[in-house]
Motif scaffolding. Sequence first.
Motif, PDB file in Angstrom:
ATOM      1  N   GLY A 118      15.647  -5.269  70.754  1.00 26.94           N
ATOM      2  CA  GLY A 118      14.961  -3.976  70.857  1.00 26.94           C
ATOM      3  C   GLY A 118      14.737  -3.353  69.490  1.00 26.94           C
ATOM      4  N   GLU A 119      15.750  -3.443  68.629  1.00 27.33           N
ATOM      5  CA  GLU A 119      15.636  -2.868  67.275  1.00 27.33           C
ATOM      6  C   GLU A 119      14.601  -3.612  66.434  1.00 27.33           C
ATOM      7  N   LEU A 120      14.513  -4.933  66.605  1.00 28.27           N
ATOM      8  CA  LEU A 120      13.499  -5.703  65.881  1.00 28.27           C
ATOM      9  C   LEU A 120      12.088  -5.319  66.338  1.00 28.27           C
ATOM     10  N   GLN A 130       7.180  -1.719  65.333  1.00 28.80           N
ATOM     11  CA  GLN A 130       6.376  -0.679  66.007  1.00 28.80           C
ATOM     12  C   GLN A 130       5.817  -1.158  67.349  1.00 28.80           C
ATOM     13  N   ASP A 131       6.472  -2.153  67.935  1.00 25.92           N
ATOM     14  CA  ASP A 131       6.052  -2.646  69.255  1.00 25.92           C
ATOM     15  C   ASP A 131       6.941  -1.955  70.289  1.00 25.92           C
ATOM     16  N   PHE A 132       6.556  -0.720  70.630  1.00 27.12           N
ATOM     17  CA  PHE A 132       7.440   0.112  71.442  1.00 27.12           C
ATOM     18  C   PHE A 132       7.500  -0.327  72.905  1.00 27.12           C
ATOM     19  N   ASP A 133       6.422  -0.927  73.406  1.00 26.90           N
ATOM     20  CA  ASP A 133       6.454  -1.426  74.793  1.00 26.90           C
ATOM     21  C   ASP A 133       7.547  -2.486  74.957  1.00 26.90           C
ATOM     22  N   GLN A 134       7.592  -3.424  74.013  1.00 21.81           N
ATOM     23  CA  GLN A 134       8.615  -4.473  74.077  1.00 21.81           C
ATOM     24  C   GLN A 134      10.005  -3.907  73.778  1.00 21.81           C
ATOM     25  N   PHE A 188      10.888   6.217  72.979  1.00 23.15           N
ATOM     26  CA  PHE A 188       9.670   5.414  72.869  1.00 23.15           C
ATOM     27  C   PHE A 188       8.702   5.716  74.013  1.00 23.15           C
ATOM     28  N   SER A 189       9.247   5.993  75.201  1.00 21.80           N
ATOM     29  CA  SER A 189       8.389   6.321  76.344  1.00 21.80           C
ATOM     30  C   SER A 189       7.561   7.567  76.031  1.00 21.80           C
ATOM     31  N   ALA A 190       8.220   8.576  75.457  1.00 24.07           N
ATOM     32  CA  ALA A 190       7.507   9.811  75.101  1.00 24.07           C
ATOM     33  C   ALA A 190       6.448   9.540  74.034  1.00 24.07           C
ATOM     34  N   GLN A 191       6.794   8.711  73.043  1.00 20.71           N
ATOM     35  CA  GLN A 191       5.832   8.374  71.988  1.00 20.71           C
ATOM     36  C   GLN A 191       4.587   7.710  72.570  1.00 20.71           C
ATOM     37  N   LEU A 192       4.783   6.947  73.656  1.00 18.58           N
ATOM     38  CA  LEU A 192       3.660   6.247  74.295  1.00 18.58           C
ATOM     39  C   LEU A 192       2.961   7.104  75.350  1.00 18.58           C
ATOM     40  N   GLY A 193       3.414   8.359  75.473  1.00 18.73           N
ATOM     41  CA  GLY A 193       2.794   9.265  76.436  1.00 18.73           C
ATOM     42  C   GLY A 193       3.321   9.148  77.849  1.00 18.73           C
ATOM     43  N   LYS A 194       4.416   8.386  78.018  1.00 17.06           N
ATOM     44  CA  LYS A 194       5.026   8.245  79.355  1.00 17.06           C
ATOM     45  C   LYS A 194       6.084   9.341  79.504  1.00 17.06           C
ATOM     46  N   TYR A 195       5.603  10.584  79.600  1.00 16.55           N
ATOM     47  CA  TYR A 195       6.498  11.737  79.514  1.00 16.55           C
ATOM     48  C   TYR A 195       7.442  11.855  80.705  1.00 16.55           C
ATOM     49  N   GLN A 196       6.960  11.551  81.907  1.00 13.92           N
ATOM     50  CA  GLN A 196       7.803  11.708  83.092  1.00 13.92           C
ATOM     51  C   GLN A 196       9.009  10.772  83.032  1.00 13.92           C
ATOM     52  N   LYS A 197       8.786   9.576  82.566  1.00 14.36           N
ATOM     53  CA  LYS A 197       9.895   8.624  82.427  1.00 14.36           C
ATOM     54  C   LYS A 197      10.923   9.157  81.433  1.00 14.36           C
ATOM     55  N   ALA A 198      10.442   9.686  80.307  1.00 15.92           N
ATOM     56  CA  ALA A 198      11.339  10.246  79.290  1.00 15.92           C
ATOM     57  C   ALA A 198      12.118  11.438  79.852  1.00 15.92           C
ATOM     58  N   ILE A 199      11.426  12.288  80.591  1.00 15.19           N
ATOM     59  CA  ILE A 199      12.073  13.477  81.182  1.00 15.19           C
ATOM     60  C   ILE A 199      13.223  13.062  82.092  1.00 15.19           C
TER      61      ILE A 199
END
Length: 289
Positions: free
Chosen positions: A119-121, A126-130, A161-172
């Motif tokens: 995950g850190e790699l 900058q591959d936040f989905d992976q 990373f979810s928030a950065q990708l616009g997946k706000y509900q998941k982050a919340i």
Amino acid sequence: MAEHIAKGEEFERKAEKKIKGWGLFGSKYEDAADLYQKAANSFKLAKSWDRAARVYIKLANCNLKSDSKHEAARAYVDGANCYKKTSPKQAISCLDQAVNIFLEINRLNMGARYCKDIGELHEQAQDFDQAIIYFERAAELYQTEEVNTSASQCKQKVAQFSAQLGKYQKAIQIYEEIARYSLNNNLLKYGARGHLLNAGICQLCKGDVVAINNALEKYEDFDPTFSRTREYRLLADLAAAFDEEDAAKFTAAVKEFDSISRLDAWRTTLLLRVKENIKAKELEEDDLT
């Protein structure tokens, strides 16, 4: 350096000769493994990282032949550590192999550790989905082993990373879950307000004023002391500024909070998104008038 390279090549040749030769079942692979280990060490001393990594992969395969699975997984990890210096993609491939073996032999904690490494790699690339996929997997494994602090750290990465990708509900959902857990732990409860602030900022990014105000009420139910915190006041002021479509008021509330408690880059980035939304609405209204 040349001396170490020469030694490494010699050990590698001997290992391959040992494998091709005759030997008692399993013993030739054990002998070859010792030689591959020496070859890898020599290549490392020469700082020939790619060659060391390739030998570690051969060592891993050798260990698998002699049914030494734990040693095979360790060899893949050693190979990954070498590849980290030259090829993160190859490092990920080696760590994936290590994780699969650790899970096969029921070393879930080790599997979690190297999922986190992967995950850190991906984060560095900058591959936040992976990165999300592997931090989620690490969190699940840590939770299974009841290593809750590490599980929480991985979940926070997923939310970030979810928030950065616009997946706000998941982050919340993740931040609220971590906040509730923290409030039930005397050592962690003072950190809950930070998680609730993160959840609230994600609510603002969604742009639903009703949802934001409902969330603030919910957070008071989570923690009756939350309404007396600076984090709550910031969220309430930002929600009001958003409702009034007042970018100046929004900026003033952020600056006031930041003057006492510095906002990190992640929060600042998300708050800038909200501010841009307010500005866009102001422009829409100007166009209409």
